[in-house]
Design a protein around this motif. Sequence first.
Motif, PDB file in Angstrom:
ATOM      1  N   ARG B   6      89.189   0.593   2.152  1.00 26.37           N
ATOM      2  CA  ARG B   6      88.342   1.184   1.281  1.00 26.37           C
ATOM      3  C   ARG B   6      88.805   0.884  -0.151  1.00 26.37           C
ATOM      4  NH1 ARG B   6      88.234   6.217   0.107  1.00 26.37           N
ATOM      5  NH2 ARG B   6      86.155   6.201  -0.441  1.00 26.37           N
ATOM      6  N   GLY B   7      87.721   0.817  -0.905  1.00 22.85           N
ATOM      7  CA  GLY B   7      87.813   0.210  -2.277  1.00 22.85           C
ATOM      8  C   GLY B   7      87.603  -1.180  -2.172  1.00 22.85           C
ATOM      9  N   SER B   8      86.508  -1.746  -2.933  1.00 26.35           N
ATOM     10  CA  SER B   8      86.214  -2.985  -3.062  1.00 26.35           C
ATOM     11  C   SER B   8      87.349  -3.806  -4.080  1.00 26.35           C
ATOM     12  CB  SER B   8      85.067  -3.403  -3.153  1.00 26.35           C
ATOM     13  OG  SER B   8      83.976  -2.673  -2.551  1.00 26.35           O
ATOM     14  N   VAL B   9      87.729  -4.826  -3.566  1.00 27.75           N
ATOM     15  CA  VAL B   9      88.863  -5.420  -4.445  1.00 27.75           C
ATOM     16  C   VAL B   9      88.294  -6.886  -4.742  1.00 27.75           C
ATOM     17  CG1 VAL B   9      91.257  -6.207  -5.297  1.00 27.75           C
ATOM     18  CG2 VAL B   9      90.534  -3.952  -3.633  1.00 27.75           C
ATOM     19  N   ARG B  10      88.076  -7.281  -5.699  1.00 31.10           N
ATOM     20  CA  ARG B  10      87.816  -8.438  -6.273  1.00 31.10           C
ATOM     21  C   ARG B  10      88.997  -9.396  -6.815  1.00 31.10           C
ATOM     22  NH1 ARG B  10      82.826  -8.425  -9.239  1.00 31.10           N
ATOM     23  NH2 ARG B  10      81.871  -7.744  -7.304  1.00 31.10           N
ATOM     24  N   ARG B  11      89.311 -10.388  -6.019  1.00 29.37           N
ATOM     25  CA  ARG B  11      90.663 -10.906  -6.617  1.00 29.37           C
ATOM     26  C   ARG B  11      89.952 -12.519  -7.207  1.00 29.37           C
ATOM     27  NH1 ARG B  11      95.871 -10.490  -3.066  1.00 29.37           N
ATOM     28  NH2 ARG B  11      96.463 -12.267  -4.502  1.00 29.37           N
ATOM     29  N   VAL B  12      88.863 -12.818  -6.915  1.00 25.03           N
ATOM     30  CA  VAL B  12      88.332 -14.258  -7.400  1.00 25.03           C
ATOM     31  C   VAL B  12      87.291 -13.612  -8.602  1.00 25.03           C
ATOM     32  CG1 VAL B  12      87.038 -16.119  -6.836  1.00 25.03           C
ATOM     33  CG2 VAL B  12      88.483 -14.780  -5.076  1.00 25.03           C
ATOM     34  N   LYS B  13      87.591 -14.289  -9.649  1.00 26.63           N
ATOM     35  CA  LYS B  13      86.670 -14.082 -10.785  1.00 26.63           C
ATOM     36  C   LYS B  13      85.454 -14.616 -10.476  1.00 26.63           C
ATOM     37  CE  LYS B  13      89.985 -15.574 -13.550  1.00 26.63           C
ATOM     38  NZ  LYS B  13      91.158 -15.657 -12.530  1.00 26.63           N
ATOM     39  N   ARG B  14      84.581 -13.978 -11.070  1.00 27.54           N
ATOM     40  CA  ARG B  14      83.014 -14.230 -11.224  1.00 27.54           C
ATOM     41  C   ARG B  14      82.883 -14.635 -12.733  1.00 27.54           C
ATOM     42  NH1 ARG B  14      79.770 -10.009  -7.949  1.00 27.54           N
ATOM     43  NH2 ARG B  14      79.005  -9.573  -9.832  1.00 27.54           N
ATOM     44  N   GLU B  98      94.344   2.364  -8.507  1.00 25.40           N
ATOM     45  CA  GLU B  98      95.892   2.090  -8.142  1.00 25.40           C
ATOM     46  C   GLU B  98      95.947   1.659  -6.528  1.00 25.40           C
ATOM     47  OE1 GLU B  98      99.155   4.609 -10.694  1.00 25.40           O
ATOM     48  OE2 GLU B  98      97.716   5.724  -9.367  1.00 25.40           O
ATOM     49  N   ALA B  99      95.225   2.406  -5.779  1.00 22.27           N
ATOM     50  CA  ALA B  99      95.219   1.912  -4.579  1.00 22.27           C
ATOM     51  C   ALA B  99      94.623   0.613  -4.180  1.00 22.27           C
ATOM     52  CB  ALA B  99      94.434   3.125  -3.504  1.00 22.27           C
ATOM     53  N   ALA B 100      93.656   0.253  -4.873  1.00 13.73           N
ATOM     54  CA  ALA B 100      92.815  -0.949  -4.550  1.00 13.73           C
ATOM     55  C   ALA B 100      93.812  -2.071  -5.153  1.00 13.73           C
ATOM     56  CB  ALA B 100      91.605  -1.123  -5.472  1.00 13.73           C
ATOM     57  N   TYR B 101      94.598  -1.833  -6.388  1.00  9.13           N
ATOM     58  CA  TYR B 101      95.387  -2.875  -6.733  1.00  9.13           C
ATOM     59  C   TYR B 101      96.504  -3.078  -6.002  1.00  9.13           C
ATOM     60  CZ  TYR B 101      98.779  -5.051  -9.887  1.00  9.13           C
ATOM     61  OH  TYR B 101      99.500  -6.088 -10.506  1.00  9.13           O
ATOM     62  N   LEU B 144      83.194  10.662  -6.488  1.00 11.24           N
ATOM     63  CA  LEU B 144      82.523   9.294  -7.033  1.00 11.24           C
ATOM     64  C   LEU B 144      82.185   8.592  -5.739  1.00 11.24           C
ATOM     65  CD1 LEU B 144      84.570   8.535 -10.099  1.00 11.24           C
ATOM     66  CD2 LEU B 144      82.088   8.909 -10.095  1.00 11.24           C
ATOM     67  N   PRO B 145      81.589   7.656  -5.882  1.00 10.91           N
ATOM     68  CA  PRO B 145      81.286   6.625  -4.711  1.00 10.91           C
ATOM     69  C   PRO B 145      82.658   5.455  -4.820  1.00 10.91           C
ATOM     70  CG  PRO B 145      80.056   5.887  -6.567  1.00 10.91           C
ATOM     71  CD  PRO B 145      80.528   7.284  -6.946  1.00 10.91           C
ATOM     72  N   GLU B 146      82.661   5.017  -3.766  1.00 15.21           N
ATOM     73  CA  GLU B 146      83.817   3.921  -3.823  1.00 15.21           C
ATOM     74  C   GLU B 146      83.460   2.920  -4.786  1.00 15.21           C
ATOM     75  OE1 GLU B 146      84.554   0.569  -0.573  1.00 15.21           O
ATOM     76  OE2 GLU B 146      84.463   2.355   0.399  1.00 15.21           O
ATOM     77  N   ILE B 147      84.534   2.747  -5.843  1.00 11.18           N
ATOM     78  CA  ILE B 147      84.369   2.135  -6.839  1.00 11.18           C
ATOM     79  C   ILE B 147      84.619   0.569  -6.739  1.00 11.18           C
ATOM     80  CG2 ILE B 147      85.173   1.734  -9.329  1.00 11.18           C
ATOM     81  CD1 ILE B 147      83.423   4.435  -8.756  1.00 11.18           C
ATOM     82  N   GLU B 148      84.037  -0.354  -7.183  1.00 13.24           N
ATOM     83  CA  GLU B 148      84.337  -1.855  -7.206  1.00 13.24           C
ATOM     84  C   GLU B 148      85.197  -2.248  -8.371  1.00 13.24           C
ATOM     85  OE1 GLU B 148      82.231  -6.181  -6.885  1.00 13.24           O
ATOM     86  OE2 GLU B 148      81.001  -4.343  -6.915  1.00 13.24           O
ATOM     87  N   PHE B 149      86.276  -2.952  -8.196  1.00 13.67           N
ATOM     88  CA  PHE B 149      87.260  -3.302  -9.244  1.00 13.67           C
ATOM     89  C   PHE B 149      87.173  -4.719  -9.367  1.00 13.67           C
ATOM     90  CE2 PHE B 149      88.894   0.965  -7.711  1.00 13.67           C
ATOM     91  CZ  PHE B 149      88.715   1.696  -8.737  1.00 13.67           C
ATOM     92  N   ASP B 150      87.706  -4.951 -10.657  1.00 14.71           N
ATOM     93  CA  ASP B 150      87.902  -6.413 -10.853  1.00 14.71           C
ATOM     94  C   ASP B 150      89.346  -6.615 -11.259  1.00 14.71           C
ATOM     95  OD1 ASP B 150      88.225  -8.940 -12.225  1.00 14.71           O
ATOM     96  OD2 ASP B 150      85.915  -9.155 -12.430  1.00 14.71           O
ATOM     97  N   PHE B 151      90.071  -7.336 -10.502  1.00 14.74           N
ATOM     98  CA  PHE B 151      91.489  -7.697 -10.972  1.00 14.74           C
ATOM     99  C   PHE B 151      91.640  -9.061 -11.404  1.00 14.74           C
ATOM    100  CE2 PHE B 151      92.247  -3.991  -8.091  1.00 14.74           C
ATOM    101  CZ  PHE B 151      92.687  -3.068  -9.210  1.00 14.74           C
TER     102      PHE B 151
END
Lengths: 267, 262
Positions: B6-14, B98-101, B144-151
Amino acid sequence: MSKIESHDAPATDGAFELDPEIADHLTTRRQALSRAGLWGIGAAMASLPLGLGVLAKSAYARQGIPQQVEDILNFALTLEYLEAEYYTLGVQASGLIPSAHVPIFDLLRIHEVQHVELLQSVLGDAAVAKPTFDFTAGGAFDPFNDYAQFQILAQAFEDTGVRAYKGGAAGLNSAPDLLDAALQVHSVEARHASEVRALRGQSRWIQFDETDVAAIAAVYAGEANTTHAGVEVTGVTGVSERGVTEAWDEPLSVAAVLEIAGLFIVD
Amino acid sequence: MIHFGRGSVRRVKRAEKPGSTIPTTEILMKRFDVRSDSPLPTRRDFLRRSALAGGVIVFASACSDSGVMDPGPDPEAASFGSGNVAVLNYAYLLEQLEAAYYIAVVNDFYPNATSEERSLLTDLRDHEVAHRDFLAVALGSAALPEIEFDFSAVDFDSRTSVLSFARTFEDLGVSAYNGAGRLFTADADGAALLTIAGKIVSVEARHAAAVRSMISSNPQAFAGDDVVDGNGLDVLRRPDQVLAAATDFVVTPLDPSGIPSA
């Protein structure tokens, strides 16, 4: 080393009720005359650059601090006296703490002394006097000659402090400025606990209600709880039960905290 | 199998992300402390900024104050709700972050991570996932819905980068819970939730001490004077300060206007 008997004091969510006997005890202390000396209120006030004293006075200028709030703060002050004196004596004991660890325990000492001064400034004349401590608990421990024992009791005091502030915080939710401060002390105690545990080669987080030293088992009673706000967390996550118990710290009742601390209080 | 998906994690930058709220140049300048006399931004700065431009936490006042282009409230922004629910959702956002990270960290450790470091970071992942999953259930349909993060600001191949951001997130979490206690209602419900939050924050503080000790050679870093003041008090931040810091990493548009004020 004698045993602090483990007992089944269940951790209760949000409950902060003073046993009448304990309240009496604190009241007696409050009336004690021995306020002079090292912990003198006047000296503490004078040396405090900012403190919450002003804040508490303005918040409660007319009616004074409510009794329940005062009891919680004096309970906290008693624990801070204990920790402050413990680290002060530990740091002073020659040859006890290895030089590499001195900065750690000295920082703990500094913070606990700051907490004492802060609470004294808030409580003013209502502050309880510093008890007389016996950190051997009647000869059962020898913390100032035995570094391993010194670390064990430090861990016990820090983990107890975390639990005590957690229990007390709920009783401060009608005093938001004091609640802020109590939470800020609480997380500092948790940082301390984490570091002292690691120093001993123990997990930084409490696993189930385990401890490697049976003598301090009472400190961890109830820590294996996995139900929070009515949610049995092991049923809603893929994380192991051990992990779930690590992820939540539990409050401890005032009675249980004072039973632990009481072993080291002579008067 | 543990489900950590769960939790979208984007490791690639856009280069660019869709965002229905477009911060004005003025806000961008302010947010990134860009001054006319600043040196030209580096490629890294540029990438961070473009990532940030997509991270939108809508503060009503910030939008209207910007004047030039007031997009108004974003109807798509995820609402925190109000009252105690909003405070819990605020915690839920941070636990999701934190979880996504740590999921991203543990899925692909930086090179030469020691077994001790792997073990510790895995524990942190487990704790944050447990917090996240608990809050999701406790909040139920109000969550809250599942939040999308940008790391994309994190270099996951760098120990220093990974642990520095971990330190930032843990200290931020501690300060957020410390500043959120008084936002709960002053009744029995609020007191019960305060205790629940208290059970979590001390574990966050244990984490913070752990990460700080891992990353610093200063033996006092675990409770250093950058986080503990002269009264022995830990850092405390209110939601506006915390969300301003977190917005760098949040892609999903959020509407935190229902969070009670201190």
